[in-house]
Design an enzyme around this catalytic site. Structure first.
Site, PDB file in Angstrom:
ATOM      1  N   HIS A 313      14.393  11.273   5.466  1.00 32.32           N
ATOM      2  CA  HIS A 313      15.778  11.302   4.807  1.00 32.32           C
ATOM      3  C   HIS A 313      16.670  12.113   5.585  1.00 32.32           C
ATOM      4  CE1 HIS A 313      18.938  11.150   1.955  1.00 32.32           C
ATOM      5  NE2 HIS A 313      18.559  10.073   1.450  1.00 32.32           N
ATOM      6  N   ASP A 371      13.062   4.725  -1.544  1.00 32.75           N
ATOM      7  CA  ASP A 371      12.528   3.332  -1.251  1.00 32.75           C
ATOM      8  C   ASP A 371      10.889   3.478  -1.399  1.00 32.75           C
ATOM      9  OD1 ASP A 371      15.140   3.466   0.655  1.00 32.75           O
ATOM     10  OD2 ASP A 371      14.877   2.247  -1.060  1.00 32.75           O
TER      11      ASP A 371
HETATM   12  C1  SDX Z   1      18.101   5.379   1.704  1.00 30.82           C
HETATM   13  O1  SDX Z   1      21.597   8.965   3.084  1.00 30.82           O
HETATM   14  C2  SDX Z   1      21.216   8.433   1.834  1.00 30.82           C
HETATM   15  O2  SDX Z   1      21.350   9.217   0.795  1.00 30.82           O
HETATM   16  C3  SDX Z   1      20.595   7.238   1.794  1.00 30.82           C
HETATM   17  C4  SDX Z   1      19.672   6.751   0.679  1.00 30.82           C
HETATM   18  C5  SDX Z   1      20.687   6.643  -0.495  1.00 30.82           C
HETATM   19  O3  SDX Z   1      20.367   6.683  -1.900  1.00 30.82           O
HETATM   20  O4  SDX Z   1      21.888   6.096  -0.397  1.00 30.82           O
HETATM   21  O5  SDX Z   1      18.877   8.056   0.050  1.00 30.82           O
HETATM   22  C6  SDX Z   1      19.059   5.616   0.644  1.00 30.82           C
HETATM   23  O6  SDX Z   1      18.584   4.999   2.837  1.00 30.82           O
HETATM   24  C7  SDX Z   1      16.896   6.331   1.880  1.00 30.82           C
HETATM   25  C8  SDX Z   1      16.185   6.335   3.330  1.00 30.82           C
HETATM   26  C9  SDX Z   1      15.672   5.051   3.601  1.00 30.82           C
HETATM   27  N1  SDX Z   1      15.123   4.836   4.868  1.00 30.82           N
HETATM   28  C10 SDX Z   1      13.733   4.517   5.168  1.00 30.82           C
HETATM   29  O7  SDX Z   1      12.870   4.982   4.476  1.00 30.82           O
HETATM   30  C11 SDX Z   1      13.371   4.323   6.720  1.00 30.82           C
HETATM   31  C12 SDX Z   1      12.595   5.183   7.327  1.00 30.82           C
HETATM   32  N2  SDX Z   1      13.120   6.319   7.378  1.00 30.82           N
HETATM   33  C13 SDX Z   1      13.775   6.735   8.885  1.00 30.82           C
HETATM   34  O8  SDX Z   1      14.316   5.572   9.402  1.00 30.82           O
HETATM   35  C14 SDX Z   1      14.405   8.099   8.728  1.00 30.82           C
HETATM   36  O9  SDX Z   1      13.852   8.970   8.047  1.00 30.82           O
HETATM   37  C15 SDX Z   1      15.860   8.037   8.204  1.00 30.82           C
HETATM   38  C16 SDX Z   1      16.777   6.936   8.562  1.00 30.82           C
HETATM   39  C17 SDX Z   1      15.915   7.777   6.782  1.00 30.82           C
HETATM   40  C18 SDX Z   1      16.762   9.342   8.329  1.00 30.82           C
HETATM   41  O10 SDX Z   1      16.854   9.487   9.797  1.00 30.82           O
HETATM   42  P1  SDX Z   1      17.516  10.613  10.392  1.00 30.82           P
HETATM   43  O11 SDX Z   1      17.823  11.927   9.466  1.00 30.82           O
HETATM   44  O12 SDX Z   1      18.483  10.418  11.615  1.00 30.82           O
HETATM   45  O13 SDX Z   1      16.010  11.668  10.811  1.00 30.82           O
HETATM   46  P2  SDX Z   1      15.618  11.185  12.468  1.00 30.82           P
HETATM   47  O14 SDX Z   1      15.459   9.641  12.420  1.00 30.82           O
HETATM   48  O15 SDX Z   1      16.328  12.270  13.486  1.00 30.82           O
HETATM   49  O16 SDX Z   1      14.212  11.856  12.294  1.00 30.82           O
HETATM   50  C19 SDX Z   1      13.753  13.022  12.417  1.00 30.82           C
HETATM   51  C20 SDX Z   1      12.287  13.018  13.301  1.00 30.82           C
HETATM   52  C21 SDX Z   1      12.373  12.068  14.369  1.00 30.82           C
HETATM   53  O17 SDX Z   1      11.225  12.348  15.233  1.00 30.82           O
HETATM   54  P3  SDX Z   1      11.687  13.484  16.385  1.00 30.82           P
HETATM   55  O18 SDX Z   1      12.573  12.663  17.378  1.00 30.82           O
HETATM   56  O19 SDX Z   1      12.123  14.675  15.859  1.00 30.82           O
HETATM   57  O20 SDX Z   1      10.315  13.579  17.186  1.00 30.82           O
HETATM   58  O21 SDX Z   1      11.375  12.371  12.297  1.00 30.82           O
HETATM   59  C22 SDX Z   1      11.103  11.118  12.791  1.00 30.82           C
HETATM   60  C23 SDX Z   1      11.964  10.840  13.911  1.00 30.82           C
HETATM   61  O22 SDX Z   1      11.385   9.876  14.658  1.00 30.82           O
HETATM   62  N3  SDX Z   1      11.134  10.218  11.334  1.00 30.82           N
HETATM   63  C24 SDX Z   1      10.123   9.308  11.301  1.00 30.82           C
HETATM   64  C25 SDX Z   1      10.413   8.671   9.880  1.00 30.82           C
HETATM   65  N4  SDX Z   1      11.684   9.282   9.700  1.00 30.82           N
HETATM   66  C26 SDX Z   1      11.928  10.298  10.445  1.00 30.82           C
HETATM   67  N5  SDX Z   1       8.906   8.921  11.863  1.00 30.82           N
HETATM   68  C27 SDX Z   1       8.240   8.357  11.265  1.00 30.82           C
HETATM   69  N6  SDX Z   1       8.399   7.554  10.035  1.00 30.82           N
HETATM   70  C28 SDX Z   1       9.649   7.869   9.312  1.00 30.82           C
HETATM   71  N7  SDX Z   1       9.903   7.198   8.222  1.00 30.82           N
END
Ligand code: SDX
Length: 436
Positions: A313, A371
């Site tokens: 998140h 989710d």
């Molecule tokens: C919702 O914003 C809100 O409040 C949203 C929400 C709401 O109520 O409105 O809470 C609803 O959208 C919840 C989130 C649902 N999305 C998912 O579950 C999809 C999977 N999650 C990722 O896509 C990600 O965690 C995000 C998009 C939710 C957050 O992305 P960020 O904050 O931009 O974090 P990031 O992508 O920079 O991740 C940091 C690191 C990265 O690795 P490094 O580059 O540091 O090596 O963590 C990794 C990412 O690759 N990472 C994951 C991951 N989420 C982040 N790796 C594997 N699986 C994941 N799910």
């Protein structure tokens, strides 16, 4: 917001004059450095793609402490609202800033109930879609189309218009989502019933048929109402920021909410619940729990582009409090339906256990978000996977409206117009076609 006794001084190593910037404090959470005069004073912009360090507005609606895993709607913890209130209490709270007493609740419930029907013409929109159209494609269209029916409530600067369009949107979203479902199932639409609760009415419109009486299961009704509460609002997330930016042009409320529906659809946002359940079904098909290790290796291999959907998140760097409540709701519904041994729920629990012990996730502070479990409970209720995000949109509509109305009521608001760092071609002349 109040001026802090602290100030920010921006100095430049090239000798340009330093700039003093005011710092403002909210009631809780990070202070903000006010950069509104930065461009005028320095000719420079700030740079923050994805807005990781940018407060786009001041708001009094929802507060998240990502480190603590805390979520407050108008100051009330989500754990208390989800167990002591219902969704219409939560709507009243988000819209007007207070929980209704018995009299106000009865009045609000009656008002919403008597707006649940949609214009009979709206059903003809659906006929234009293929039967296998994604429900979010239909919802983006139907919500935007509402502005074609309710001309008497499209002036966003008119408080009465804002009030009636808020009620219409909250009241009609369940009817429209159920119509989208019935259309895809090839079944007749079911009209709303004024003797049912908000969640009960939705279940009835979804699953009743003209052939026999449909009895609402109170356990499922309560679970669905809780799912609506958990999804109602969440600060300045992507879809809420979309609604604010869209509404800042003065467009009508229905168009602004339709923009929020479109943004929520993405798998990184509201579309994650559908993507998460599909991920669990894929792992189940590959062999279930025995294949979790192999799947996790894929997730940790960046080149695979595989994410553990329902995890991570932007704000929560601790357990999403909604995920905990959703897991409890999962257990209640699965037990009530005699599905306590549901293989997907067991798979999700083992995925969560492995992830929470794995360095890759621990280091990146990746926890289950709202989710991760919501798809399992919706699937158990009989809701098709493709409808999950439409139900998220149904529940989030009140948050979008509350945030939109707060912005319109903010004397400081202007049309949103971000700037950029330009890295393209500087001015050049068009060459004749022979010289291209
Ligand atoms: C919702 O914003 C809100 O409040 C949203 C929400 C709401 O109520 O409105 O809470 C609803 O959208 C919840 C989130 C649902 N999305 C998912 O579950 C999809 C999977 N999650 C990722 O896509 C990600 O965690 C995000 C998009 C939710 C957050 O992305 P960020 O904050 O931009 O974090 P990031 O992508 O920079 O991740 C940091 C690191 C990265 O690795 P490094 O580059 O540091 O090596 O963590 C990794 C990412 O690759 N990472 C994951 C991951 N989420 C982040 N790796 C594997 N699986 C994941 N799910």
């Amino acid at each position: 917001m109040k001026l802090a006794d602290n100030k920010a001084t921006l100095s430049f190593s090239n000798g340009s004059p330093s700039v003093e910037l005011p710092v403002y404090q909210g009631n809780v959470g990070p202070d903000v450095v006010d950069i509104r005069k930065l461009y005028a004073q320095t000719g420079m912009f700030t740079y923050d793609p994805g807005f990781l360090s940018t407060a786009a507005c001041q708001s009094a609606i929802t507060y998240i402490d990502g480190d603590k895993g805390e979520l407050l709607y108008r100051g009330y913890p989500i754990e208390q609202l989800a167990t002591q209130c219902d969704y219409l209490d939560t709507c009243h709270l988000l819209l007007y800033g207070n929980l209704p007493n018995a009299e106000a609740k009865a009045k609000f419930t009656k008002t919403v109930t008597y707006h649940t029907m949609v214009n009979e013409q709206m059903q003809f929109f659906l006929r234009g879609f293929r039967r296998d159209a994604h429900p979010m494609a239909i919802m983006t269209g139907l919500v935007g189309a509402m502005s074609a029916f309710y001309h008497d409530s499209t002036d966003i600067n008119n408080p009465e218009h804002r009030e009636i369009s808020a009620i219409r949107l909250i009241a009609k979203m369940p009817t429209l989502v159920a119509m989208a479902y019935k259309y895809s199932a090839g079944q007749p639409y079911v009209y709303p019933r004024n003797d049912l609760s908000y969640a009960g009415n939705f279940l009835h419109m979804m699953f009743a048929t003209p052939c026999e009486e449909y009895k609402v299961n109170p356990v499922i009704e309560r679970a669905l109402d809780r799912i609506f509460i958990l999804h109602a609002d969440h600060e300045q997330n992507a879809s809420t920021s979309t609604v604010r930016l869209c509404g800042s042009s003065g467009t009508n409320p229905f168009a602004a909410i339709a923009a929020g529906v479109a943004c929520l659809w993405g798998p990184a946002h509201g579309g994650a619940n559908e993507a998460c359940l599909t991920m669990l079904e894929d792992i189940q098909r590959m062999g279930g729990i025995s294949k979790v290790g192999e799947f996790m290796n894929q997730v940790k291999d960046k080149s695979s582009n595989v994410k553990l959907m329902g995890f991570g998140h932007r704000v929560y760097k601790n357990y999403d409090p909604r995920a905990k409540l959703m897991q409890e709701t999962c257990k209640e519904v699965l037990t009530a339906l005699g599905l306590e041994n549901d293989p997907l729920f067991k798979l999700a629990m083992s995925l969560e256990k492995i992830a929470l012990e794995d360095d890759y996730f621990v280091q990146r502070k990746l926890y289950p978000n709202v989710d991760f479990y919501s798809g399992i409970v919706q699937r158990a209720i009989g809701i098709p996977v493709s409808l999950f995000t439409a139900i998220f949109a149904l529940a989030r509509t009140v948050g979008w409206i509350a945030q939109l109305n707060e912005m319109i009521g903010d004397p400081e608001y202007k049309i949103g117009r971000p700037r950029q760092l330009f890295t393209g071609s500087v001015k050049r002349d068009v060459p004749p076609v022979g010289a291209r």
